[in-house]
Scaffold this active site. Structure first.
Site, PDB file in Angstrom:
ATOM      1  N   GLU A  46      10.684   4.196  -7.742  1.00 16.28           N
ATOM      2  CA  GLU A  46      10.919   4.879  -8.864  1.00 16.28           C
ATOM      3  C   GLU A  46       9.945   6.188  -8.208  1.00 16.28           C
ATOM      4  OE1 GLU A  46       9.705   3.632 -12.489  1.00 16.28           O
ATOM      5  OE2 GLU A  46       9.899   5.532 -13.412  1.00 16.28           O
ATOM      6  N   ARG A 271       4.760 -10.028  -5.272  1.00 11.69           N
ATOM      7  CA  ARG A 271       4.283  -8.802  -4.882  1.00 11.69           C
ATOM      8  C   ARG A 271       2.947  -9.133  -4.062  1.00 11.69           C
ATOM      9  NH1 ARG A 271       3.687  -4.435  -8.157  1.00 11.69           N
ATOM     10  NH2 ARG A 271       5.558  -4.919  -9.171  1.00 11.69           N
ATOM     11  N   LYS A 281       0.461   2.170  -9.507  1.00 10.15           N
ATOM     12  CA  LYS A 281       0.654   3.403  -9.517  1.00 10.15           C
ATOM     13  C   LYS A 281      -0.380   4.265 -10.422  1.00 10.15           C
ATOM     14  CE  LYS A 281       5.117   3.354  -8.187  1.00 10.15           C
ATOM     15  NZ  LYS A 281       6.366   3.918  -8.345  1.00 10.15           N
TER      16      LYS A 281
HETATM   17  P1  ATP Z   1       3.800  -0.134  -9.622  1.00 10.55           P
HETATM   18  O1  ATP Z   1       3.735  -1.180 -10.307  1.00 10.55           O
HETATM   19  O2  ATP Z   1       2.601   0.275  -8.464  1.00 10.55           O
HETATM   20  O3  ATP Z   1       4.076   1.191 -10.326  1.00 10.55           O
HETATM   21  P2  ATP Z   1       6.452  -0.189  -9.000  1.00 10.55           P
HETATM   22  O4  ATP Z   1       6.970  -1.510  -9.005  1.00 10.55           O
HETATM   23  O5  ATP Z   1       6.782   0.245 -10.452  1.00 10.55           O
HETATM   24  O6  ATP Z   1       5.092  -0.415  -8.597  1.00 10.55           O
HETATM   25  P3  ATP Z   1       8.763   0.953  -7.673  1.00 10.55           P
HETATM   26  O7  ATP Z   1       8.624   2.135  -7.306  1.00 10.55           O
HETATM   27  O8  ATP Z   1       9.661   0.425  -8.830  1.00 10.55           O
HETATM   28  O9  ATP Z   1       7.307   0.610  -8.114  1.00 10.55           O
HETATM   29  O10 ATP Z   1       8.786  -0.125  -6.504  1.00 10.55           O
HETATM   30  C1  ATP Z   1       9.902   0.045  -5.426  1.00 10.55           C
HETATM   31  C2  ATP Z   1      10.015  -1.358  -4.799  1.00 10.55           C
HETATM   32  O11 ATP Z   1       8.825  -1.622  -4.346  1.00 10.55           O
HETATM   33  C3  ATP Z   1      10.246  -2.511  -5.841  1.00 10.55           C
HETATM   34  O12 ATP Z   1      11.272  -3.195  -5.479  1.00 10.55           O
HETATM   35  C4  ATP Z   1       8.853  -3.052  -5.925  1.00 10.55           C
HETATM   36  O13 ATP Z   1       9.529  -4.487  -6.397  1.00 10.55           O
HETATM   37  C5  ATP Z   1       8.562  -3.123  -4.764  1.00 10.55           C
HETATM   38  N1  ATP Z   1       6.830  -3.134  -5.036  1.00 10.55           N
HETATM   39  C6  ATP Z   1       6.216  -2.335  -5.694  1.00 10.55           C
HETATM   40  N2  ATP Z   1       5.129  -3.056  -5.699  1.00 10.55           N
HETATM   41  C7  ATP Z   1       4.953  -3.843  -4.808  1.00 10.55           C
HETATM   42  C8  ATP Z   1       3.819  -5.080  -4.174  1.00 10.55           C
HETATM   43  N3  ATP Z   1       2.617  -4.940  -4.687  1.00 10.55           N
HETATM   44  N4  ATP Z   1       4.342  -5.898  -3.404  1.00 10.55           N
HETATM   45  C9  ATP Z   1       5.431  -5.797  -3.018  1.00 10.55           C
HETATM   46  N5  ATP Z   1       6.654  -5.145  -3.484  1.00 10.55           N
HETATM   47  C10 ATP Z   1       6.087  -4.048  -4.171  1.00 10.55           C
HETATM   48 MG    MG Z   2       9.221  -0.376 -10.873  1.00 14.87          MG
END
Ligand code: ATP
Ligand code: MG
Length: 566
Positions: A46, A271, A281
């Site tokens: 995102e 994760r 984030k």
């Molecule tokens: P955050 O919780 O930090 O805001 P998010 O999951 O909302 O992260 P996205 O931009 O949606 O952020 O993430 C893109 C991809 O990265 C998704 O497929 C998510 O599963 C993966 N991802 C995000 N954080 C992690 C993590 N800590 N470990 C592994 N994969 C991750």
């Molecule tokens: Mg997400």
């Protein structure tokens, strides 16, 4: 819960170039049974912040797996949330994925590319009697949803006619209703044990400008509605995501099955969590906006741009992703694992140089005035092909303040009054005097003599002393600033509401007046070195030829582990 994906076997031994893991096991099975005949993955960020090391794990998994199976991996921006997204993030994400060494070819997509198609699909569900327009507001929807132990209640608007729903949804799209006054919901089952199946919201009304579609839309798809259909439209065979989406999988399958479109297989993994780090984030954004760090790419940040500026290599990050593997169980990885991967890589590639961070002047009394010798130094003992270089030696030098003690403790093998030490690549010197500032009493200069028969590498140089220290020639040295980083947090788990109270106030020490061997005068941003005995350093992006700035990438060994194990 569905039975698929339950075979999650634990990591097994490394095979070929890439490690086996449960994701690969599932893919192998799907290829064997013919469920799919190719592998097509995607990385779906995102664009509401910069990518971090957790995303790097997901990038390596998605792009790496596709590559190993001669498949494809798309980059897709999940841009369904117009108020939080920004082109700055879209650009940084592309740069970071490329820097990690991956390529999406011509397959860069946006969920917003599919807004028209998603709207059509929503209409199709309404026509099947599988979606309805609801007038309940967000609070009321929550109240009707029920709990883990109690079923939900049907909305009074649940049984609107198909025609009425079609008309209202169309008018929602045309902008006839204010934000939050209506939603489109899937009509599934308000008593499902899985709360995600209790008539989830598919569309909300939001009169907001989108960074790509502008003002075309005032209804925006919810993530849960957009995600699975986007995967399906792109022909994603294996939709790899983090564990919190496990309970959403039945919903994603329900949508594609109702629509009769291609069904990807979703595979969830744990994760990445790292000690001494925050990774959400929202929190990273706070660190930037509240000025706790100097920006998204501050070298103390766990962002990919921060790691890059700090001096991490793409290889070291990929090695890390490989070493930690993927699993179904949540865990916290010690940040030293990441640092070890970096050392392993830099040890092979970083040029050794001599740099004095806290200089003290040394005058070699018996060395001829004005004489300069060019001494030969090895660039990397781990890699002969990196060759040698010449470094100047002269009468006045700098050494580290730390390498001299007026009153040395036992087993101190560096310089002290009357003691001898070897200067790396040069001679054995002996300290014969100490000059102090008459006012402050601080040492300003060391007087030494050298033994001309002890030149390194010369046949006559048989004499051995216990200590060897680094140095630079005063007249030839170049000036630099070093930024010495420590952990951003001083507790392993900076979680909870009070997470900011564990910010480490000493995470950045700026050292000015460092003296470096002259070859470094032309070092360019991103050049990486090992400052002998001190650590790995890389040239900062702000560095110029007139004002050299180095970031300490990582210490030579894990000093933290040593302290903690005492
Ligand atoms: P955050 O919780 O930090 O805001 P998010 O999951 O909302 O992260 P996205 O931009 O949606 O952020 O993430 C893109 C991809 O990265 C998704 O497929 C998510 O599963 C993966 N991802 C995000 N954080 C992690 C993590 N800590 N470990 C592994 N994969 C991750
Ligand atoms: Mg997400």
């Amino acid at each position: 819960m569905e039975e698929e994906n339950k075979q999650g076997s634990e990591e097994t031994a490394s095979q070929g170039g890439s490690r086996r893991n449960f994701v690969r096991d599932i893919i192998d099975e799907d290829l064997k049974t013919g469920r799919y005949n190719t592998v097509h993955t995607r990385f779906p960020p995102e664009p509401n912040g910069y990518l971090h090391i957790g995303h790097a794990k997901s990038i390596c998994l998605n792009f790496g797996t596709a590559k190993d199976y001669q498949g494809l991996c798309n980059l897709r921006f999940d841009d369904t949330n117009p108020t939080k997204e920004d082109v700055e993030y879209v650009e940084s994400i592309q740069e970071d994925v490329r820097w990690l060494g991956f390529d999406w070819g011509d397959r860069m997509y946006y969920a917003s590319d599919y807004f028209d198609k998603l709207y059509e699909y929503a209409v199709a569900l309404i026509r099947k009697g599988k979606a309805y327009v609801d007038d309940l507001n967000a609070d009321q929807i929550r109240e009707h949803r029920g709990t883990l132990t109690e079923p939900g209640k049907d909305s009074p608007y649940r049984n609107r006619s198909i025609d009425e729903n079609l008309d209202l949804f169309e008018r929602m799209r045309k902008g006839e209703f204010p934000d939050g006054s209506k939603t489109l919901r899937a009509k599934i089952d308000m008593s499902s044990p899985n709360i995600n199946m209790r008539d989830p919201v598919m569309y909300r009304i939001l009169h907001a400008t989108h960074h790509r579609t502008g003002d075309k839309w005032c209804v925006y798809p919810m993530y849960d509605w957009a995600h699975g259909q986007s995967d399906s439209m792109e022909g994603i065979t294996h939709s790899i995501c983090t564990l919190e989406f496990e309970d959403h999988r039945p919903l994603y399958n329900w949508f594609v099955d109702q629509l009769g479109i291609f069904r990807p297989r979703q595979i969830e993994f744990a994760r990445l969590n790292l000690t001494y780090t925050v990774m959400s984030k929202r929190r990273l954004l706070q660190l930037v906006h509240e000025g706790h760090v100097r920006g998204w790419d501050d070298p103390r940040m766990p962002t990919i741009s921060g790691l890059r500026r700090r001096g991490y290599t793409p290889e070291s990050v990929r090695l890390f992703a490989d070493r930690i593997g993927v699993s179904k169980a949540d865990s916290v990885i010690d940040v030293s694992v990441l640092e070890d991967c970096l050392r392993a890589d830099l040890n092979k590639r970083a040029r050794r140089v001599m740099a004095v961070l806290h200089p003290i002047r040394v005058v070699i009394e018996n060395y001829p005035d004005g004489q300069v010798e060019e001494l030969e130094a090895v660039n990397n003992p781990e890699d002969e092909s990196m060759g040698t270089r010449k470094i100047p030696f002269s009468k006045v030098l700098y050494i580290e303040q730390d390498d001299f003690r007026e009153d040395p403790p036992k087993k101190y093998f560096r310089l002290s009054p009357g003691a001898e030490v070897r200067l790396r690549y040069a001679y054995i010197i002996k300290c014969v005097g100490v000059v102090k500032d008459p006012q402050t009493g601080l040492i300003t200069e060391l007087r030494c003599t050298y033994d001309p028969d002890t030149k390194s590498g010369s046949p006559a140089s048989q004499r051995k002393v216990k200590g060897t220290i680094h140095w630079v020639s005063a007249e030839h040295a170049v000036d630099a600033e070093a930024r010495v980083y420590d952990r951003l947090f001083n507790v392993p788990d900076p979680g909870g509401e009070n997470w900011k109270s564990s910010l480490n106030p000493d995470s950045l020490e700026i050292v000015k007046g460092c003296r470096l061997e002259p070859g470094l005068a032309k070092a360019k941003p991103q050049d990486r070195f090992q400052f002998e005995r001190l650590g790995y350093y890389c040239v900062d992006d702000e560095s110029t030829e007139g004002h050299l700035v180095f970031n300490r990438t990582v210490t030579l060994r894990d000093t933290w582990a040593k302290i903690e194990s005492k």
